[in-house]
Write a protein that holds these residues in place. Structure first.
Motif, PDB file in Angstrom:
ATOM      1  N   GLN A 142       0.978  -1.090  -0.013  1.00  0.00           N
ATOM      2  CA  GLN A 142      -0.132  -0.007   0.111  1.00  0.00           C
ATOM      3  C   GLN A 142       0.969   1.139  -0.009  1.00  0.00           C
ATOM      4  O   GLN A 142       1.783   1.439   0.673  1.00  0.00           O
ATOM      5  N   MET A 143       0.566   2.367  -0.878  1.00  0.00           N
ATOM      6  CA  MET A 143       1.418   3.629  -0.892  1.00  0.00           C
ATOM      7  C   MET A 143       0.304   4.522  -1.496  1.00  0.00           C
ATOM      8  O   MET A 143      -0.593   4.371  -2.020  1.00  0.00           O
ATOM      9  N   ASP A 144       0.591   6.092  -1.228  1.00  0.00           N
ATOM     10  CA  ASP A 144      -0.081   6.799  -1.873  1.00  0.00           C
ATOM     11  C   ASP A 144       0.145   6.960  -3.302  1.00  0.00           C
ATOM     12  O   ASP A 144       1.490   6.928  -3.678  1.00  0.00           O
ATOM     13  N   SER A 145      -0.454   7.614  -4.066  1.00  0.00           N
ATOM     14  CA  SER A 145      -0.297   7.830  -5.623  1.00  0.00           C
ATOM     15  C   SER A 145       0.711   8.880  -5.948  1.00  0.00           C
ATOM     16  O   SER A 145       1.558   8.750  -6.721  1.00  0.00           O
ATOM     17  N   SER A 146       0.533   9.994  -4.985  1.00  0.00           N
ATOM     18  CA  SER A 146       1.130  11.371  -5.290  1.00  0.00           C
ATOM     19  C   SER A 146       1.343  11.858  -3.999  1.00  0.00           C
ATOM     20  O   SER A 146       0.524  11.701  -2.913  1.00  0.00           O
ATOM     21  N   LYS A 147       2.581  12.644  -3.790  1.00  0.00           N
ATOM     22  CA  LYS A 147       2.870  13.391  -2.598  1.00  0.00           C
ATOM     23  C   LYS A 147       3.539  14.707  -3.147  1.00  0.00           C
ATOM     24  O   LYS A 147       4.067  14.754  -4.211  1.00  0.00           O
ATOM     25  N   SER A 148       3.410  15.618  -2.401  1.00  0.00           N
ATOM     26  CA  SER A 148       4.115  17.014  -2.810  1.00  0.00           C
ATOM     27  C   SER A 148       4.511  17.648  -1.538  1.00  0.00           C
ATOM     28  O   SER A 148       4.229  17.468  -0.444  1.00  0.00           O
ATOM     29  N   GLY A 149       5.472  18.526  -1.550  1.00  0.00           N
ATOM     30  CA  GLY A 149       6.263  19.462  -0.573  1.00  0.00           C
ATOM     31  C   GLY A 149       6.843  20.547  -0.982  1.00  0.00           C
ATOM     32  O   GLY A 149       7.379  20.599  -2.419  1.00  0.00           O
ATOM     33  N   ASN A 150       7.051  21.423  -0.368  1.00  0.00           N
ATOM     34  CA  ASN A 150       7.770  22.651  -0.781  1.00  0.00           C
ATOM     35  C   ASN A 150       9.375  22.367  -0.499  1.00  0.00           C
ATOM     36  O   ASN A 150       9.907  21.710   0.509  1.00  0.00           O
ATOM     37  N   VAL A 151      10.097  23.107  -1.261  1.00  0.00           N
ATOM     38  CA  VAL A 151      11.782  23.227  -1.149  1.00  0.00           C
ATOM     39  C   VAL A 151      12.057  23.539   0.288  1.00  0.00           C
ATOM     40  O   VAL A 151      11.591  24.218   0.707  1.00  0.00           O
ATOM     41  N   GLY A 152      12.780  22.512   1.057  1.00  0.00           N
ATOM     42  CA  GLY A 152      13.080  22.810   2.382  1.00  0.00           C
ATOM     43  C   GLY A 152      12.064  22.136   3.479  1.00  0.00           C
ATOM     44  O   GLY A 152      12.642  22.150   4.324  1.00  0.00           O
ATOM     45  N   SER A 153      10.894  21.677   2.988  1.00  0.00           N
ATOM     46  CA  SER A 153      10.085  20.982   3.943  1.00  0.00           C
ATOM     47  C   SER A 153      10.414  19.687   3.963  1.00  0.00           C
ATOM     48  O   SER A 153      11.160  19.123   3.554  1.00  0.00           O
ATOM     49  N   GLN A 154       9.345  18.984   4.808  1.00  0.00           N
ATOM     50  CA  GLN A 154       9.690  17.450   5.019  1.00  0.00           C
ATOM     51  C   GLN A 154       8.351  16.850   4.663  1.00  0.00           C
ATOM     52  O   GLN A 154       7.182  17.379   4.588  1.00  0.00           O
ATOM     53  N   VAL A 155       8.636  15.560   4.129  1.00  0.00           N
ATOM     54  CA  VAL A 155       7.376  14.990   3.548  1.00  0.00           C
ATOM     55  C   VAL A 155       7.608  13.272   3.723  1.00  0.00           C
ATOM     56  O   VAL A 155       8.787  12.805   3.715  1.00  0.00           O
TER      57      VAL A 155
END
Length: 484
Positions: free
Chosen positions: A10-23
């Motif tokens: 099981q996984m998410d299809s997509s993720k996003s984050g801003n430069v310098g952030s954590q995901v």
């Protein structure tokens, strides 16, 4: 992704984050029943068709994070790092995201005896732009040529995705924009605002609006436009007449920077001797004379240039618009007052006349007693005639008549202040009855007779019928009645 025997990753299809952030990139293995044995878990980065190992978890050998991710990637669950690890949840955490981290990431489970199971997540990295707005030059100068120039620039730098720039202002200018794509995948957007500098654009607010994703970023400046003086001369009202006192002319100049020098002169001549110059004003001392007439010129100078104001002064002998005193009433008001007063006076006079006429008629009604003749009958025409009204009362046979009174025959006299007073009001009722040979027209009885009888005024010489005989006292009697 699920295998044919029930295993699933099981996984998410997509993720996003801003430069310098954590995901976090989630990866959970759903085992079958009976369970299979997990031999190893491998995280890989897939970019442009090429796989790159990121992190590995082995139940016997432990955990390994490969460069260049070693300082920024870790397994979220501490149990994965134990000597006897639990590998059902192998979620990894990315810290201090970089634009280069944007890619697809694969989580692959190696099992025995089922083989490999995997799934994939797409990671997107955003870069929030740096926005700034600046004036093109510290000093914007309005020139006589009226050429367009860039007065302000708005920049949204190193954004991913690119920003959109708009302008908000009352100025009637136009915007030009350009985009520059940087090597790291970001985009810099630059927009210039172009306008013709003028006195009207000075101190106007100019706002840059940057739209980045769902965010609205604004920045504003106020234009500082320098321009030559705008000059006009005030003080001459077109009514400078002889002997008018202490007139003056003032040179008004709108300029940026402010005017530093004012110069006055009179075309084709010199300034009058009684003039006093103080700053931007000409003071003419004393009364106005014809010497003050002429064309006055004011030159105003600032750091940008010099402009001129001109006024033509003419002198008249008398005031064009003489002042109106406080006690002077306009002719229209005089006319209106006269008309209103005349109307009111006329109405009042008519009212007084009507009251006097009414009182006079009422008095005639109350004082008329018929004729003094023994044979006179009263009719609607006011004359005496032989015969009589059927309703007349009979004549007493032995009725004594007192001497005629001149006052009684006369009409009632006009009283002093209250109105009319009859002289016979002094007699008592019995005396009045003796003087009424036929009947007396009283106030109460007056309603039974025609008004013409009650209000009739005798003619000086009434016509005497053929069968009537005049008496010495002025009365008439019927021949038929006399000889019966």
């Amino acid at each position: 992704r699920q295998g044919g025997d029930g295993q699933m990753v099981q996984m998410d299809s997509s993720k996003s984050g801003n430069v310098g952030s954590q995901v976090e990139l989630r990866c959970i293995f759903i085992n079958s029943n009976p369970p299979v044995k997990i031999s190893q878990v491998t995280w890989q980065k897939l970019l442009n068709g090429t796989k790159q190992n990121v992190a590995i978890a082995n139940p016997a050998l432990g955990v390994s994070v490969l460069p260049p991710f070693k300082e920024r990637v870790s397994f979220k669950q501490a149990a994965v790092r134990h000597r006897t690890p639990s590998l059902e949840d192998t979620t990894i955490v990315f810290s201090s995201l970089q634009l280069s981290d944007e890619a697809a990431y694969i989580c692959e489970y190696t099992t025995f005896p089922a083989g490999n199971r995997e799934n994939m997540v797409n990671l997107t990295v955003y870069a929030r732009p740096m926005t700034r707005m600046t004036l093109t030059t510290p000093t914007i100068v309005a020139r006589a040529q009226k050429r367009k120039m860039t007065v302000a620039t708005c920049v949204s730098a190193n954004g991913k995705p690119p920003s959109e720039i708009k302008w908000e202002t009352r100025l009637k200018g136009e915007a030009t924009s350009q985009q520059t794509r940087n090597q790291n995948g970001t985009v810099t957007v630059r927009s210039n605002y172009v306008v013709i500098p003028s006195r009207e654009t000075h101190k106007q607010k100019l706002t840059c609006i940057v739209m980045y994703r769902n965010e609205r970023i604004t920045d504003s400046v106020v234009l500082n436009v320098q321009y030559e003086p705008e000059v006009k001369i005030e003080g001459f009202d077109g009514n400078w007449y002889l002997n008018r006192q202490n007139v003056q002319l003032t040179c008004r100049a709108d300029a940026n920077p402010p005017v530093t020098i004012y110069q006055w002169k009179l075309l084709n001549g010199s300034l009058p001797s009684n003039v006093e110059i103080k700053n931007n004003t000409l003071f003419f001392k004393g009364p106005v004379t014809y010497d003050l007439a002429g064309t006055y010129v004011c030159d105003a100078t600032n750091g940008i240039g010099t402009r001129t104001g001109i006024v033509d002064v003419n002198i008249t002998e008398f005031p064009n618009n003489p002042p109106r005193g406080d006690d002077e009433i306009p002719q229209e008001q005089h006319n209106a007052g006269a008309a209103i007063g005349g109307a009111v006076g006329g109405v009042a006079l008519l009212g007084v006349a009507a009251i006097l006429l009414f009182i006079f008629l009422r008095r005639r009604q109350r004082t008329f007693k018929g004729d003094y003749s023994t044979k006179k009958h009263v009719f609607g025409n006011g004359y005496s005639k032989a015969g009589g009204l059927p309703a007349h009362p009979p004549i007493p046979k032995n009725l004594q008549y007192p001497d005629d009174s001149d006052d009684e025959k006369k009409p009632a006299q006009i009283g002093g202040t209250g109105g009319f007073e009859a002289s016979e009001r002094d007699f008592d009722t019995e005396q009045e009855d003796l003087k009424r040979p036929y009947f007396t027209v009283d106030e109460g009885e007056s309603r039974d007779y025609d008004e013409r009888t009650l209000a009739f005024q005798y003619d000086p010489e009434p016509e005497i019928a053929d069968d009537m005989i005049s008496q010495t006292d002025g009365s008439v009697i019927s021949k038929k009645e006399w000889y019966v």
